[in-house]
Motif scaffolding. Structure first.
Motif, PDB file in Angstrom:
ATOM      1  N   ARG B 312       0.843  -1.203   0.000  1.00 34.17           N
ATOM      2  CA  ARG B 312       0.000   0.000   0.000  1.00 34.17           C
ATOM      3  C   ARG B 312       0.880   1.256   0.000  1.00 34.17           C
ATOM      4  O   ARG B 312       1.962   1.268   0.583  1.00 34.17           O
ATOM      5  CB  ARG B 312      -0.906   0.009   1.237  1.00 34.17           C
ATOM      6  N   ASP B 313       0.386   2.290  -0.659  1.00 35.37           N
ATOM      7  CA  ASP B 313       1.022   3.607  -0.581  1.00 35.37           C
ATOM      8  C   ASP B 313       2.484   3.563  -0.989  1.00 35.37           C
ATOM      9  O   ASP B 313       3.373   3.973  -0.235  1.00 35.37           O
ATOM     10  CB  ASP B 313       0.869   4.175   0.837  1.00 35.37           C
ATOM     11  N   HIS B 314       2.709   3.047  -2.179  1.00 31.80           N
ATOM     12  CA  HIS B 314       4.071   2.937  -2.719  1.00 31.80           C
ATOM     13  C   HIS B 314       4.768   4.290  -2.694  1.00 31.80           C
ATOM     14  O   HIS B 314       5.946   4.381  -2.351  1.00 31.80           O
ATOM     15  CB  HIS B 314       3.970   2.398  -4.150  1.00 31.80           C
ATOM     16  N   ASP B 315       4.067   5.341  -3.065  1.00 37.92           N
ATOM     17  CA  ASP B 315       4.630   6.697  -3.009  1.00 37.92           C
ATOM     18  C   ASP B 315       4.115   7.352  -1.724  1.00 37.92           C
ATOM     19  O   ASP B 315       2.988   7.823  -1.657  1.00 37.92           O
ATOM     20  CB  ASP B 315       4.176   7.481  -4.244  1.00 37.92           C
ATOM     21  N   PHE B 328      -1.876   4.399  -5.721  1.00 37.43           N
ATOM     22  CA  PHE B 328      -0.454   4.117  -5.512  1.00 37.43           C
ATOM     23  C   PHE B 328      -0.224   2.807  -4.749  1.00 37.43           C
ATOM     24  O   PHE B 328       0.793   2.644  -4.088  1.00 37.43           O
ATOM     25  CB  PHE B 328       0.229   5.294  -4.809  1.00 37.43           C
TER      26      PHE B 328
END
Lengths: 472, 472, 472
Positions: B312-315, B328
C-alpha cells in the motif's frame, strides 16, 4: 529445397475475421519510418560504410541468438568462427561456417530467429529458398554477390530500410569519434550515441580502478573522491548530450535503487579506489548510483533506460574462452515494486524525468510493471526484450499490461538489435503483432477501428519518438 | 465524435463458431440477479438514498482506476478534485474535472475502465457518443440532467440493476448505523456488512492503541490483555453476524498464518499496548491473528476472505498529501503454499470453515492456488482481483486454474466495486468472459453445451451464493 | 444420461482454418507407437499379468488427481477406499466407491481428468454415456464384465495401446525381480526400470540409516564412509543399467546443485550415519549429490531426470492417516538459473551427459528453462508435468519455450502416469495439442506444413527416443 514462406499475412491472427482487421491496421504502419532508440550496431559500421565481408560474418558469427541454438545442439563456437582467448582452432573459412549454420536450419523452427532471417534473406537479399544442406553453397554465392554491390553497403541499407534515427550503445569513456565523423557528414541526427555507464558503477569490477583513472583523464576532473566521481560522470553525460544522445542505459543485475548517505557512498567509493571493496558494499553502491543517475537525468534530460535481471556469463568457462555476449546470459526472477520504490518516490512524479523499464521476466508484467507504469508519470514500459522479443512474447506483453497501463504508458516498439540487417524484420514483426492485438480488440468490440488505426501508428512511430525525447 | 460501441457481442470470442456458442451460453446468464459479496460501496449511500451530486463526483473523483491512469500521464490529483491534507488548490468545479477526464479518454483504450464506463454511460445513462474534448460539455449536461431524476437515485438504480444482495466492507469498530437503518426499512437482506479487522490486527499501526481502547469501550470487555482482545473481537464478530454479515475480509501484505503460542502472543500484545512493539513481532502477530480469525470462523460461520500481496502507498508523499486508495498501491510477489499451510492444516478440512482466497499475482494460479483449492475442502478461489478483473485477466484465470481446481472450487464472479454504477458492467463482463471460456471448451469438444449452460449459471449465481453462505 | 463426447476433432483449435491444418498434422502422429519414458506403473502388474479386479480399484482408488478433486468438495478418502494407517472405517465395496465417484462427475468439467477418463471409458472399454448417479450401476456392470475378459489383462492392453517401451520408477534398493521376470519372458526391451535414489540422498530421513545399511548389504560395499557410499551407488546404478535402465529420476524440493568438497561431504555423511545431522547440512548434501549424480551419468550414460519444486504432504495429518501421494503435494516457486549453474558449468557441455528438466512452475518457462536449454547441449526440457499436463498447460508450454529453445531442445511428449489405462489418452491428447500449436504456426505462415508434419512426428516419437537414449 523448401521455398521461403514470407506470406503477406504472416504473423497475423489466423481467424479470418480478425485477420481482415489486422491487415488493415498493419497497412497503416507498414511503411512508416523506423525509429531505433536502443541499438547495438557499432557506429563505425556506418561511419566507415565499408561493404560487409561475407555471409558468415554478417549473419552467423555476431548473432548470439543463432550461435546459442547451434551450441545447444552440440556445435562448438570455434567451428562457427567465434574467436577464443585461449586454445583451439577457430574456423576461418566463411563458407564452411555458413554450411554449418544451414545444416542446422530446422532447429530454428518456431523461433523468431527463423522469422527474422527469412525476412532478411527474402526482403533484403532476394533469396527464395530456405537454407539447408542442399542450398548452402548456392545461397552463399548469391549473398556474397549481393554484398559486393554498392546497394548493400551499410548506409545504402540504412536509407533503404527507412531508418529515421538509430541509437548506438557506447562506453562512458568513449570519445565518440565515429559519431563525430557521422555528424561531419550530415548523419548526426540519424545516428546518436547512448550513455551506458555500467562499467563505472560496479566498483568491484577488476578494471574499475583503471577505468576511473581514465575517467579523470578524459574529463580533467579528479576522481579520487566520490564527489569528483559524480562531477566527472556529469561531465561525460554532457559530452554525450552534445553528441546528440537522448538516453542512458543500465544493465544491472537487480533493481535496487536505494540511495546511500553521501558519507556512506564516500566510504564505499574510497574503499573501491584501493581495490578492497566488500561485494555487498559494491552492490549497494551500484543501487545507489542508479538513484544518482535518475537525479542526473532530471538535470540533463537524458531518458533513463533500465534492463535488469540477467545473470551474465552463466558458464564461466565459456566466458573465459570466448568472452561475453556469446549466448550464455540467463535471466533470473526480478522484483520491481520494492526495488524501484526509492527512485520512483524521489523522481517518479518529476516532470523532468523519464525512465523506460525493460524486463526478461514476464511474470512482472501484470503484477508490478503495469501497475507502476500505470500511475507514475515518469515511467514507461519498453518493448518485450530479448528472449521475449518474439511473436508470442509481444502478444503476451500487450495482453498482460494493457489492462492496467494502457497503450500510452508504453514506448511502442524499441528494437534491441546487434544484427544490422535484421532491423526492418524486427520492426515489421512488431507492427504485425500489435496489429493482431488491436484487431482482436476491434473484433471483440472493445475498440473502434478508427482508434485501432490511430493507436497502431502511435505504437510504431509516435510513442518511440516521444518516449525518447530529451526532457530538457 | 466517436459513437459508443457496446455491440451485443462485445467481449465474446472473435472466431465465429466459438462466438455462436458463447452467445448462447451468455444468454443463460445475462438476466440473472447480481450477487455482490465483496463491495466497497458505502452503506450510507443506500441508507440515505440521496441523489448523486454531479458527473465528476460520481465517475471521476472516487475511482482510483481512473485517477491513476490520468496521473500516469501527468495529471495532478488536485486538478481532478481529490482533497489534500496539505497545500495546493483543489479543483472544485465538477465540470472542469469532467472535461479533464474527457480529454484523457484515449488513454483508456484497451482497459477495463474504458469498457465499464462505456457500459455505464450507455446502459445506465443512455449516452451514445464517446467522451472527448468535443463532447465533454454536452455529456456533462446530459448526465447532470439524468442524475437529478428520481430514477437515478441509489435505491432505484439498485433495483434496476437487479442486485439481489450487496455486501459492504466495514470497520470492526463500526456500530453499523446505516445497516440498521436499512434493516428497519426492509433492506436488511439486500445490504449486509463485512467484518474487516486489519486495523486491529496490525499492532504497530500508530492508531492501534487508541483503536483497542475503542474496542474495549464498544464491547465492554477489557482489552488490556491478549485474552480480552480475543474476546472483544469475538463480540464484535457476533454483532456483525447479527447485522447479517456473511464474511470477514483480510488485506494482509503477506500470507503468513503461523500461530504463536498463547504466551508468545500475549508477550507481543503486551508490548504493543505500550506502543513499543518490534516490527518483526508485529508481523508475526498479524500472521498469528489470521490463524485465530480462521478459528473464530469455525465458531461463528463467517466466511473468511483473504486479499494479500499489495504494498500500500508505494509513493509515501502521495499518501501524505491525498490519503490512501488513490492508485499508488502496487502488488508484490506472493507465496501461498507455505504461508497458508498452518491455517489449512488446522482448519482446511473442517466442515465449519470456508476461506476464499484472492490474488493480484497470477503466477500463483497454476502453481499454488489451483493445487491448494483443488484438495482442501475449505478453500475456494475468488474471482480475479483488481488489476486482474479484466477480460484477458479473467480468461487467463480460467485457463490456468480450471485444469486443477475445476469450476466448483471457485466462487464464481465476485466484484470488488467502489463505483456503485459500475456494478452491472462488471458482472456483465464476467458473464461474457466466462461464456467465452466455456464456449471454447464446447467448440474444442471438451465439454457439452448442456454442461456449459449449467456451469455458466453456477458461476454467475449459484457459486457466489453458496460460497458465501454462512457455515453455521 | 449425457452421451460421452469424444469427437474426432476434440482438443484441436476451434478456428476452422487452423483446425483443418491441425487435423492433418495430428493424422501424421495418431497411430505412432507410444514411447513412455517416465511411468509410475508397477512392473509387477505386467510381470504377473493378472486381471484388474474391479472398476473402483482400477479407476478411482489409485488416481490422486481424481481423489483430490473429490476431497476438495468434501469427500473423505476412507469413503473412497483409501487405506489408513490409523482409525476409521474404510469403504470396501467397490460399487459404492464407484457410485461416489460418478456422483461427483460434474466436478471434473474442464479438467484433464475428465478428458482422460472419457477417452479411457470410450476407447478402451466401449462406454458411450457419461458417468453420473443415474448411470453408475450400469457402467459398473459393463466395466466389470470387460475387466474379466482376457483382452483386458495388462499385457493385452499394453499391446493394444501400441506401447513400444514403458519405463517404471524404482527404488535404488530394488533387486528388480519383476523386471527379471519380464526379461525372461521376452519383455525386457518393453519394460525398463528407472533409478530413483531420492531416499538415499536425503540423509535426514528417519529411515536413511537403515537404508544405507541395506545398500551395503545389497552391494557388498561398506557404506560406513562417504567414499563407500558413492561406490555403492555406482554399483547399484550398474545393476540398473544391466537391467535395461535408461535414466535416473530425482524429485528434490529445490534445484541446488552446489558441490561440497570431499572433506565437507564426508563430514556431513559421517554425522548422518550417527542420526545427528543438521537439516541445513542435509539439504546441502542433497544438492551436492545431484552434482555427483550428474558425474555418474557421465560415467554410465544414464539420462538424468530432475523433477523439483513440490512440497510433499502439505497436510501432515492427511499424510499420517493415508500415507504419501494422496493429492496433498503442492508446488512451490522454483529457481533454475542459479540452482543448476554448478551442475551445468561442470557437465552441461559434456557430450556424455544428458539432463531432462521438468517443472510445475510455469513462470520459469520463458525466463529460465528455455534460455538454459537453448544453450547447454546436455539439457532438454521435459514435457509439462503433473498439474501442467493439460490441454492449456501444454499449449502455454509450447508458446512460452519454443521462441528460445525451439522444438529440438525438448524431449517431446513424456507421460508421467500411475494409471495404466490412461496412457493412450495422455499421448493422444499431447499429440492433439502439439498438432494445434504447429497448425497455428502454419496458419500464421510461420512454418511450412511439411515442416509441421515432420516436427509433429519428432515430438511424438523421435525426440522421446533420442532424448532418453543411454549416452554410453
Amino acid at each position: 529445397m523448401r521455398p521461403l514462406l514470407l506470406d503477406d499475412d504472416r504473423a497475423l491472427p489466423a481467424d479470418p475475421a480478425t485477420r481482415a482487421v489486422a491487415r488493415e491496421v498493419y497497412g497503416a504502419t507498414r511503411d512508416l519510418p523506423l525509429v531505433c532508440m536502443h541499438g547495438h550496431v557499432d557506429a563505425a559500421v556506418l561511419a566507415q560504410d565499408r561493404p560487409f565481408s561475407d555471409p558468415a560474418s554478417l549473419f552467423v558469427v555476431p548473432d548470439h541468438y543463432l550461435l546459442r541454438m547451434l551450441v545447444s545442439q552440440g556445435a562448438d563456437l570455434r567451428d562457427l568462427g567465434v574467436a577464443t582467448t585461449g586454445g583451439g582452432t577457430v574456423e576461418t573459412d566463411p563458407r564452411e561456417i555458413w554450411r554449418r549454420f544451414c545444416a542446422g536450419w530446422h532447429l530454428f523452427r518456431g523461433t523468431p530467429t527463423r522469422y527474422w532471417l527469412e525476412h532478411e534473406l527474402h526482403e533484403v537479399f532476394g533469396v527464395t529458398t530456405q537454407p539447408g544442406e542442399d542450398t548452402a553453397d548456392a545461397l552463399y554465392d548469391h549473398l556474397a554477390d549481393q554484398l559486393a554491390k554498392p546497394d548493400f553497403r551499410p548506409r545504402a541499407l540504412f536509407e533503404r530500410f527507412g531508418i529515421e534515427v538509430l541509437a548506438t550503445t557506447d562506453s562512458p569513456l568513449s570519445t565518440l569519434p565515429d559519431h563525430a565523423t557521422l555528424r561531419d557528414q550530415g548523419w548526426g541526427e540519424k545516428v546518436v550515441p547512448t550513455f551506458r555507464p555500467d562499467a563505472l558503477l560496479y566498483v568491484d569490477r577488476p578494471a574499475w580502478v583503471a577505468d576511473v583513472d581514465r575517467l579523470a583523464e578524459l574529463t580533467g576532473i579528479d576522481t579520487g573522491t566520490y564527489d569528483g566521481f559524480g562531477e566527472a560522470l556529469r561531465a561525460r553525460r554532457r559530452v554525450f548530450v552534445e553528441a546528440g544522445a537522448m538516453a542512458t542505459d543500465h544493465g544491472h543485475l537487480g533493481t535496487d535503487t536505494t540511495p546511500l548517505s553521501p558519507a556512506e557512498a564516500g566510504r564505499v567509493y574510497a574503499a573501491a579506489r584501493t581495490g578492497q571493496v566488500d561485494p555487498a558494499d559494491a552492490a549497494a553502491f551500484a543501487g545507489h548510483m542508479l538513484h544518482e543517475m535518475a537525479r542526473m537525468s532530471c538535470e540533463d534530460g537524458l531518458v533513463m533506460q533500465l534492463h535488469p535481471g540477467v545473470l551474465r556469463d552463466h558458464d564461466r568457462a565459456a566466458r573465459a574462452l570466448h568472452g561475453p555476449d556469446q549466448g550464455f546470459d540467463i535471466p533470473v526472477a526480478t522484483e520491481f515494486t520494492r526495488g524501484l520504490r526509492p527512485l520512483l518516490e524521489s523522481f517518479g512524479r518529476d516532470p523532468r524525468f523519464r525512465i523506460v523499464v525493460f524486463t526478461v521476466d514476464e511474470t512482472t508484467y501484470s503484477r508490478e510493471l503495469a501497475p507502476l507504469a500505470g500511475v507514475y508519470p515518469a515511467m514507461r514500459l519498453g518493448a518485450p526484450w530479448w528472449f521475449l522479443d518474439t511473436p508470442d512474447g509481444m502478444r503476451r506483453f500487450r495482453e498482460a499490461i494493457t489492462d492496467t497501463a494502457g497503450f500510452y504508458n508504453t514506448t511502442g516498439f524499441v528494437d534491441d538489435t546487434r544484427a544490422f540487417v535484421s532491423i526492418p524484420a524486427r520492426h515489421d514483426l512488431a507492427r504485425r503483432v500489435d496489429a493482431g492485438h488491436l484487431a482482436r480488440l476491434v473484433a471483440e468490440h472493445r475498440l473502434g477501428l478508427d482508434e485501432a488505426l490511430e493507436t497502431a501508428v502511435d505504437l510504431a512511430y509516435n510513442l518511440p519518438r516521444s518516449s525518447y525525447a530529451r526532457r530538457t
